[in-house]
Scaffold this motif. Sequence first.
Motif, PDB file in Angstrom:
ATOM      1  N   UNK A 116       0.836  -1.196   0.000  1.00  0.00           N
ATOM      2  CA  UNK A 116       0.000   0.000   0.000  1.00  0.00           C
ATOM      3  C   UNK A 116       0.876   1.252   0.000  1.00  0.00           C
ATOM      4  N   UNK A 117       0.480   2.268  -0.776  1.00  0.00           N
ATOM      5  CA  UNK A 117       1.216   3.522  -0.800  1.00  0.00           C
ATOM      6  C   UNK A 117       0.958   4.303   0.482  1.00  0.00           C
ATOM      7  N   UNK A 118       2.005   4.968   0.978  1.00  0.00           N
ATOM      8  CA  UNK A 118       1.900   5.775   2.187  1.00  0.00           C
ATOM      9  C   UNK A 118       2.394   7.182   1.898  1.00  0.00           C
ATOM     10  N   UNK A 119       1.656   8.169   2.392  1.00  0.00           N
ATOM     11  CA  UNK A 119       2.080   9.565   2.317  1.00  0.00           C
ATOM     12  C   UNK A 119       2.511  10.002   3.710  1.00  0.00           C
ATOM     13  N   UNK A 120       3.777  10.340   3.852  1.00  0.00           N
ATOM     14  CA  UNK A 120       4.289  10.865   5.113  1.00  0.00           C
ATOM     15  C   UNK A 120       4.199  12.392   5.052  1.00  0.00           C
ATOM     16  N   UNK A 121       3.453  12.975   5.951  1.00  0.00           N
ATOM     17  CA  UNK A 121       3.197  14.421   5.929  1.00  0.00           C
ATOM     18  C   UNK A 121       3.966  15.062   7.076  1.00  0.00           C
ATOM     19  N   UNK A 122       4.850  15.983   6.734  1.00  0.00           N
ATOM     20  CA  UNK A 122       5.724  16.614   7.718  1.00  0.00           C
ATOM     21  C   UNK A 122       5.473  18.119   7.734  1.00  0.00           C
ATOM     22  N   UNK A 123       4.719  18.632   8.697  1.00  0.00           N
ATOM     23  CA  UNK A 123       4.573  20.083   8.837  1.00  0.00           C
ATOM     24  C   UNK A 123       5.840  20.656   9.458  1.00  0.00           C
ATOM     25  N   UNK A 124       6.291  21.793   8.931  1.00  0.00           N
ATOM     26  CA  UNK A 124       7.561  22.366   9.395  1.00  0.00           C
ATOM     27  C   UNK A 124       7.411  23.830   9.756  1.00  0.00           C
ATOM     28  N   UNK A 125       8.036  24.199  10.835  1.00  0.00           N
ATOM     29  CA  UNK A 125       8.235  25.617  11.145  1.00  0.00           C
ATOM     30  C   UNK A 125       9.630  25.756  11.736  1.00  0.00           C
ATOM     31  N   UNK A 126      10.523  26.387  10.975  1.00  0.00           N
ATOM     32  CA  UNK A 126      11.919  26.567  11.394  1.00  0.00           C
ATOM     33  C   UNK A 126      12.546  25.234  11.809  1.00  0.00           C
ATOM     34  N   UNK A 127      12.494  24.287  10.869  1.00  0.00           N
ATOM     35  CA  UNK A 127      12.967  22.925  11.145  1.00  0.00           C
ATOM     36  C   UNK A 127      14.240  22.591  10.375  1.00  0.00           C
ATOM     37  N   UNK A 128      15.001  23.597   9.994  1.00  0.00           N
ATOM     38  CA  UNK A 128      16.178  23.366   9.151  1.00  0.00           C
ATOM     39  C   UNK A 128      17.191  22.422   9.794  1.00  0.00           C
ATOM     40  N   UNK A 129      17.305  22.449  11.114  1.00  0.00           N
ATOM     41  CA  UNK A 129      18.326  21.658  11.798  1.00  0.00           C
ATOM     42  C   UNK A 129      17.954  20.181  11.926  1.00  0.00           C
ATOM     43  N   UNK A 168       5.589  14.484   1.955  1.00  0.00           N
ATOM     44  CA  UNK A 168       5.061  15.826   1.698  1.00  0.00           C
ATOM     45  C   UNK A 168       5.481  16.734   2.845  1.00  0.00           C
ATOM     46  N   UNK A 169       6.309  17.700   2.528  1.00  0.00           N
ATOM     47  CA  UNK A 169       6.777  18.669   3.510  1.00  0.00           C
ATOM     48  C   UNK A 169       5.977  19.951   3.334  1.00  0.00           C
ATOM     49  N   UNK A 170       5.397  20.425   4.415  1.00  0.00           N
ATOM     50  CA  UNK A 170       4.620  21.672   4.384  1.00  0.00           C
ATOM     51  C   UNK A 170       5.349  22.706   5.225  1.00  0.00           C
ATOM     52  N   UNK A 171       5.881  23.709   4.564  1.00  0.00           N
ATOM     53  CA  UNK A 171       6.585  24.792   5.255  1.00  0.00           C
ATOM     54  C   UNK A 171       5.564  25.824   5.715  1.00  0.00           C
ATOM     55  N   UNK A 172       5.403  25.913   7.023  1.00  0.00           N
ATOM     56  CA  UNK A 172       4.387  26.780   7.615  1.00  0.00           C
ATOM     57  C   UNK A 172       4.973  28.155   7.954  1.00  0.00           C
ATOM     58  N   UNK A 199      13.175  12.141  -5.495  1.00  0.00           N
ATOM     59  CA  UNK A 199      12.024  12.677  -6.220  1.00  0.00           C
ATOM     60  C   UNK A 199      10.685  12.245  -5.624  1.00  0.00           C
ATOM     61  N   UNK A 200      10.720  11.505  -4.504  1.00  0.00           N
ATOM     62  CA  UNK A 200       9.483  11.148  -3.805  1.00  0.00           C
ATOM     63  C   UNK A 200       9.080  12.219  -2.799  1.00  0.00           C
ATOM     64  N   UNK A 201       9.892  13.274  -2.702  1.00  0.00           N
ATOM     65  CA  UNK A 201       9.641  14.353  -1.740  1.00  0.00           C
ATOM     66  C   UNK A 201       9.056  15.556  -2.465  1.00  0.00           C
ATOM     67  N   UNK A 202       8.005  16.138  -1.875  1.00  0.00           N
ATOM     68  CA  UNK A 202       7.394  17.349  -2.433  1.00  0.00           C
ATOM     69  C   UNK A 202       7.278  18.420  -1.356  1.00  0.00           C
ATOM     70  N   UNK A 203       7.343  19.671  -1.782  1.00  0.00           N
ATOM     71  CA  UNK A 203       7.255  20.803  -0.854  1.00  0.00           C
ATOM     72  C   UNK A 203       6.055  21.669  -1.189  1.00  0.00           C
ATOM     73  N   UNK A 204       5.303  22.032  -0.146  1.00  0.00           N
ATOM     74  CA  UNK A 204       4.241  23.025  -0.252  1.00  0.00           C
ATOM     75  C   UNK A 204       4.472  24.058   0.851  1.00  0.00           C
ATOM     76  N   UNK A 238      -1.110  19.267   3.749  1.00  0.00           N
ATOM     77  CA  UNK A 238      -0.390  18.062   3.336  1.00  0.00           C
ATOM     78  C   UNK A 238      -1.329  16.925   3.001  1.00  0.00           C
ATOM     79  N   UNK A 239      -2.355  16.740   3.823  1.00  0.00           N
ATOM     80  CA  UNK A 239      -3.355  15.692   3.561  1.00  0.00           C
ATOM     81  C   UNK A 239      -4.056  15.930   2.231  1.00  0.00           C
TER      82      UNK A 239
END
Length: 320
Positions: free
Chosen positions: A1-14, A34-38, A56-61, A75-76
């Motif tokens: 089964x395909x899985x989408x890992x959703x990572x919300x970020x705020x100042x998470x560069x480190x 899926x990375x969401x830069x908040x 290339x499996x990583x996307x940014x919004x 992300x969802x």
Amino acid sequence: MDVSFIIPCYNAAKTLQSTVASIEKTCSVPYEIIIVDDGSTDETEYVTMEIIRLNNAVRLYSQCNKGVNAARKLGWSKSSGEYVCFVDADDELVLNDNVLGWLSGKYDIIKAGGWYSKNCQRVDYGNGYIGEVSDVVSAYTLVLEGKLLPYIHSAFFRKRAITEECFDINPRFKIGEDLLFNIKVMSSCRKFVSIAERFYVYSMNEESAMHTKIWGFNYIRDFNDEMENLILPYCPELKDKLTLHRFIDYTSTLLFPEVKMKQQYYMEIILLLKENLWLKGLSPKKNVIFIENWSFYGVYVRLFHLLQRLRGRKIRMVID
């Protein structure tokens, strides 16, 4: 089964690279990240672009700062996997076939355990109930009895079991919003399972809301009101369990050394107790010592506060 890992970020560069790397190293099924830069103000976007260059499996919004719940929702909405897994940008995953094997399409939610990580040491955490759940009454009963973890992390959710309304949580509830999300999703689930396996490594950040803030009495009253509003339309038979949950929350909150003991709070508790005399016998004993006498109970609560301070308990900011 395909899985989408959703990572919300705020100042998470480190921390973002290690979070993504943990998924890349251990996920053996088709996935997307899926990375969401908040609205970050550090180099989160730059770090993400470097990650995308190599995978290339990583996307940014990106969005202006709207908070973690809005970032998860975005992300969802952009995800394409059958299952979604919400991951904080300073945590890591340890996936294996035993965990991923549960993504068979049979369940709408797979709740798992994990580890709390602090100073390179890990402590196990898990659900008090292990097994299948196939009706909403049983699901909410386990939630109210504290036998299911309230987290949005440490779980896989079938994407279509989630609706936009699941993310529409009153912004007042900065503590406990994960629990409200779970309650909303469970209302439409056909079947879910709580498993003994662990896969989530939760970083114990001393600066997070969980460690620096605590709810006050007014807050916990409103939170229990919200829980009743969500649960009772589906399960009116759980009224007593909700009442017990409220009573324990009320009496536990007054034992926090940060929360000021007020007679109006005491009177609310006593009214609830008089209307439901059975509560006293089902509550933790430390919550109800001397509770039927304002003077004695007030002294007991203040002594309890003093003892907590003498033990060096960290004092948190009260959200009320």
